[in-house]
Design a protein around this motif. Structure first.
Motif, PDB file in Angstrom:
ATOM      1  N   ALA A  42       0.841  -1.212   0.000  1.00  0.00           N
ATOM      2  CA  ALA A  42       0.000   0.000   0.000  1.00  0.00           C
ATOM      3  C   ALA A  42       0.866   1.248   0.000  1.00  0.00           C
ATOM      4  N   ASN A  43       1.750   1.351  -0.987  1.00  0.00           N
ATOM      5  CA  ASN A  43       2.624   2.527  -1.063  1.00  0.00           C
ATOM      6  C   ASN A  43       1.826   3.755  -1.513  1.00  0.00           C
ATOM      7  N   GLY A  44       2.526   4.835  -1.800  1.00  0.00           N
ATOM      8  CA  GLY A  44       1.843   6.089  -2.105  1.00  0.00           C
ATOM      9  C   GLY A  44       0.999   6.082  -3.360  1.00  0.00           C
ATOM     10  N   GLY A  45       1.193   5.118  -4.248  1.00  0.00           N
ATOM     11  CA  GLY A  45       0.358   4.990  -5.433  1.00  0.00           C
ATOM     12  C   GLY A  45       0.745   5.889  -6.590  1.00  0.00           C
ATOM     13  N   LYS A 276      10.797   3.678   7.076  1.00  0.00           N
ATOM     14  CA  LYS A 276       9.442   3.255   7.422  1.00  0.00           C
ATOM     15  C   LYS A 276       8.439   4.335   7.034  1.00  0.00           C
ATOM     16  N   GLY A 277       7.453   3.945   6.241  1.00  0.00           N
ATOM     17  CA  GLY A 277       6.422   4.875   5.817  1.00  0.00           C
ATOM     18  C   GLY A 277       5.049   4.398   6.235  1.00  0.00           C
ATOM     19  N   TYR A 278       4.080   5.295   6.184  1.00  0.00           N
ATOM     20  CA  TYR A 278       2.704   4.983   6.564  1.00  0.00           C
ATOM     21  C   TYR A 278       1.765   5.399   5.443  1.00  0.00           C
ATOM     22  N   SER A 279       0.650   4.696   5.364  1.00  0.00           N
ATOM     23  CA  SER A 279      -0.404   5.115   4.454  1.00  0.00           C
ATOM     24  C   SER A 279      -1.744   4.647   4.989  1.00  0.00           C
ATOM     25  N   PHE A 280      -2.803   5.218   4.474  1.00  0.00           N
ATOM     26  CA  PHE A 280      -4.129   4.640   4.620  1.00  0.00           C
ATOM     27  C   PHE A 280      -4.906   4.900   3.342  1.00  0.00           C
ATOM     28  N   THR A 281      -5.921   4.081   3.136  1.00  0.00           N
ATOM     29  CA  THR A 281      -6.697   4.125   1.898  1.00  0.00           C
ATOM     30  C   THR A 281      -8.164   4.322   2.236  1.00  0.00           C
ATOM     31  N   LEU A 282      -8.742   5.409   1.728  1.00  0.00           N
ATOM     32  CA  LEU A 282     -10.099   5.812   2.082  1.00  0.00           C
ATOM     33  C   LEU A 282     -11.059   5.604   0.922  1.00  0.00           C
ATOM     34  N   PRO A 283     -12.289   5.195   1.199  1.00  0.00           N
ATOM     35  CA  PRO A 283     -13.306   5.245   0.149  1.00  0.00           C
ATOM     36  C   PRO A 283     -13.702   6.696  -0.109  1.00  0.00           C
ATOM     37  N   VAL A 300       3.142  15.046   2.626  1.00  0.00           N
ATOM     38  CA  VAL A 300       2.126  14.014   2.431  1.00  0.00           C
ATOM     39  C   VAL A 300       1.774  13.939   0.950  1.00  0.00           C
ATOM     40  N   VAL A 301       1.554  12.715   0.450  1.00  0.00           N
ATOM     41  CA  VAL A 301       1.166  12.522  -0.942  1.00  0.00           C
ATOM     42  C   VAL A 301      -0.235  11.924  -1.001  1.00  0.00           C
ATOM     43  N   TYR A 302      -0.953  12.270  -2.071  1.00  0.00           N
ATOM     44  CA  TYR A 302      -2.322  11.804  -2.281  1.00  0.00           C
ATOM     45  C   TYR A 302      -2.439  11.270  -3.708  1.00  0.00           C
ATOM     46  N   VAL A 311      -3.444   7.962   0.866  1.00  0.00           N
ATOM     47  CA  VAL A 311      -2.740   9.028   1.576  1.00  0.00           C
ATOM     48  C   VAL A 311      -1.497   8.415   2.198  1.00  0.00           C
ATOM     49  N   ALA A 312      -0.319   8.993   1.943  1.00  0.00           N
ATOM     50  CA  ALA A 312       0.918   8.379   2.419  1.00  0.00           C
ATOM     51  C   ALA A 312       1.920   9.445   2.834  1.00  0.00           C
ATOM     52  N   GLY A 313       2.819   9.061   3.741  1.00  0.00           N
ATOM     53  CA  GLY A 313       3.861   9.977   4.190  1.00  0.00           C
ATOM     54  C   GLY A 313       4.777   9.322   5.207  1.00  0.00           C
TER      55      GLY A 313
END
Length: 414
Positions: A42-45, A276-283, A300-302, A311-313
């Motif tokens: 689930a990277n930044g896309g 180490k990176g974080y992301s989440f994926t929203l509907p 932050v990237v979208y 959303v990742a950063g």
């Protein structure tokens, strides 16, 4: 030739595809039960072909103390007191200068453009569904100094083939109306119409199916963790697993952070540390950006992936600690909600954290090792793994075939 590819993330699968197209018999060994479940999950896309400037830039040294002192800053460092981490950090600091950054950027641009062409050729041949979109990318700035620096970088990259445009704040809002909630702090941006986006995990799953359903000679062994590389007569002769030893004529190490543990016992010291990176994926349920956005102020990237927003950063140097830091997730959530409050109902987040394998300079290591000529590296793409995967794989395929690399390899050779 019989070739073993170690790793079934996006880099390993792209390598398997490029080698299979050459007519090789390819075996893919992967410790996970499916492809793309680690750093590729689930990277930044964003497929950012023109935004490859390394983290080790000329102005980074002055920013690092502030980032480290800011609990919500984009970078966090926690020493693990290992020699490998200490040497990596020293090399990173040495790379934080203008000359090194310029050489690195030029090399990464060459590789990124090769990768873009290879991906487009792949999509012309194969049917892959991975929320791919040629939506372009807008990098927005909240300070004039940062924007002016970006304009200078844009001029430098124009000579290397990038097509980008500097926009005023008003032009940014006209291009992407969803930015209206941060209009008061926008000073302008850099727009690259040719940038793309896609779901890296879906790409991995699709590429696996292409390799299975085509006439390629490819075998997958999932749930098969390699514990040791076996050597004899100046060559790597096998990959040992709990299920037995797999032999081949050549080996490609595309295991990301897991490569160090395998390479070190045979005398190959890999300068890789996980970022180490974080992301989440929203509907998406409301007003969300259509174009990929990078918010430089928030780091932050979208990326819009079909009906979802990725959303990742963050870039945390914390060793191999794969645990979620709830504070980091909360920071990312607050920044995203402040930027695009109407994008979603903000209840379903699908959080992820991943360890991006990075070299100190940001340049990946591609090609044969000096000590073991039939052991090829395809490692160190960092946060650009999805962007650089197809180009890196093309280079490996050419080098194994005995052909010259398709681009100048200055700084990229293993």
């Amino acid at each position: 030739m019989r070739i073993i590819v170690l790793g079934a993330g996006v880099v390993g699968l792209a390598t398997a595809y490029s080698l299979a197209r050459e007519g090789h018999s390819v075996t893919v060994l992967e410790g996970e039960v499916k492809p793309g479940l680690a750093t590729s999950r689930a990277n930044g896309g964003q497929l950012s072909y023109s935004y490859v400037a390394p983290f080790a830039g000329a102005g980074v040294m002055g920013k690092i103390p502030g980032w480290l002192l800011d609990a919500d800053g984009p970078m966090r460092f926690r020493p693990d007191f290992t020699r490998a981490q200490a040497l990596w950090l020293l090399a990173f600091l040495r790379a934080c200068n203008g000359a090194t950054s310029a050489r690195t950027t030029a090399a990464l641009l060459r590789l990124a453009y090769l990768s873009r062409d290879a991906l487009h050729a792949l999509l012309a041949r194969e049917e892959l569904e991975f929320a791919f979109a040629r939506s372009g990318k807008l990098v927005v700035y909240s300070d004039h100094a940062g924007l002016e620096g970006a304009k200078r970088q844009m001029a430098t990259q124009a000579a290397l083939g990038s097509e980008q445009h500097a926009l005023t704040a008003a032009e940014c809002l006209a291009l992407e109306p969803a930015l209206g909630h941060i209009s008061s702090r926008l000073v302008g941006g850099i727009h690259t119409p040719s940038e793309e986006a896609g779901d890296c995990h879906l790409f991995c799953l699709g590429l696996e199916q292409v390799l299975r359903r085509s006439n390629f000679d490819v075998a997958f062994h999932f749930g098969t963790r390699v514990t040791q590389l076996l050597t004899a007569g100046g060559r790597v002769v096998g990959a040992a697993t709990a299920q037995g030893v797999h032999e081949a004529d050549a080996f490609v190490l595309a295991l990301g952070n897991g490569a160090r543990a395998l390479a070190s016992p045979i005398g190959v010291d890999l300068p890789i540390q996980p970022l180490k990176g974080y992301s989440f994926t929203l509907p998406i349920t409301g007003l969300a950006p259509d174009i990929s956005i990078t918010d430089v102020a928030a780091k932050v990237v979208y990326a819009r992936l079909g009906e979802s927003l990725r959303v990742a950063g963050m870039a945390d140097v914390v060793g191999l600690d794969t645990r979620f830091d709830n504070r980091r997730l909360d920071t990312l959530l607050r920044q995203a909600r402040a930027t695009f409050p109407q994008a979603s109902h903000w209840q379903e987040l699908r959080p992820w954290t991943g360890m991006r394998p990075a070299t100190p300079t940001g340049l990946p290591m591609l090609g044969p090792t000096a000590r073991w000529p039939n052991l090829h590296l395809n490692l160190g793409q960092g946060s650009l793994g999805f962007t650089l995967a197809m180009g890196s794989a093309a280079i490996i395929a050419d080098l194994i075939a005995g052909r010259p690399a398709p681009i100048l390899m200055d700084g990229l050779s293993a």
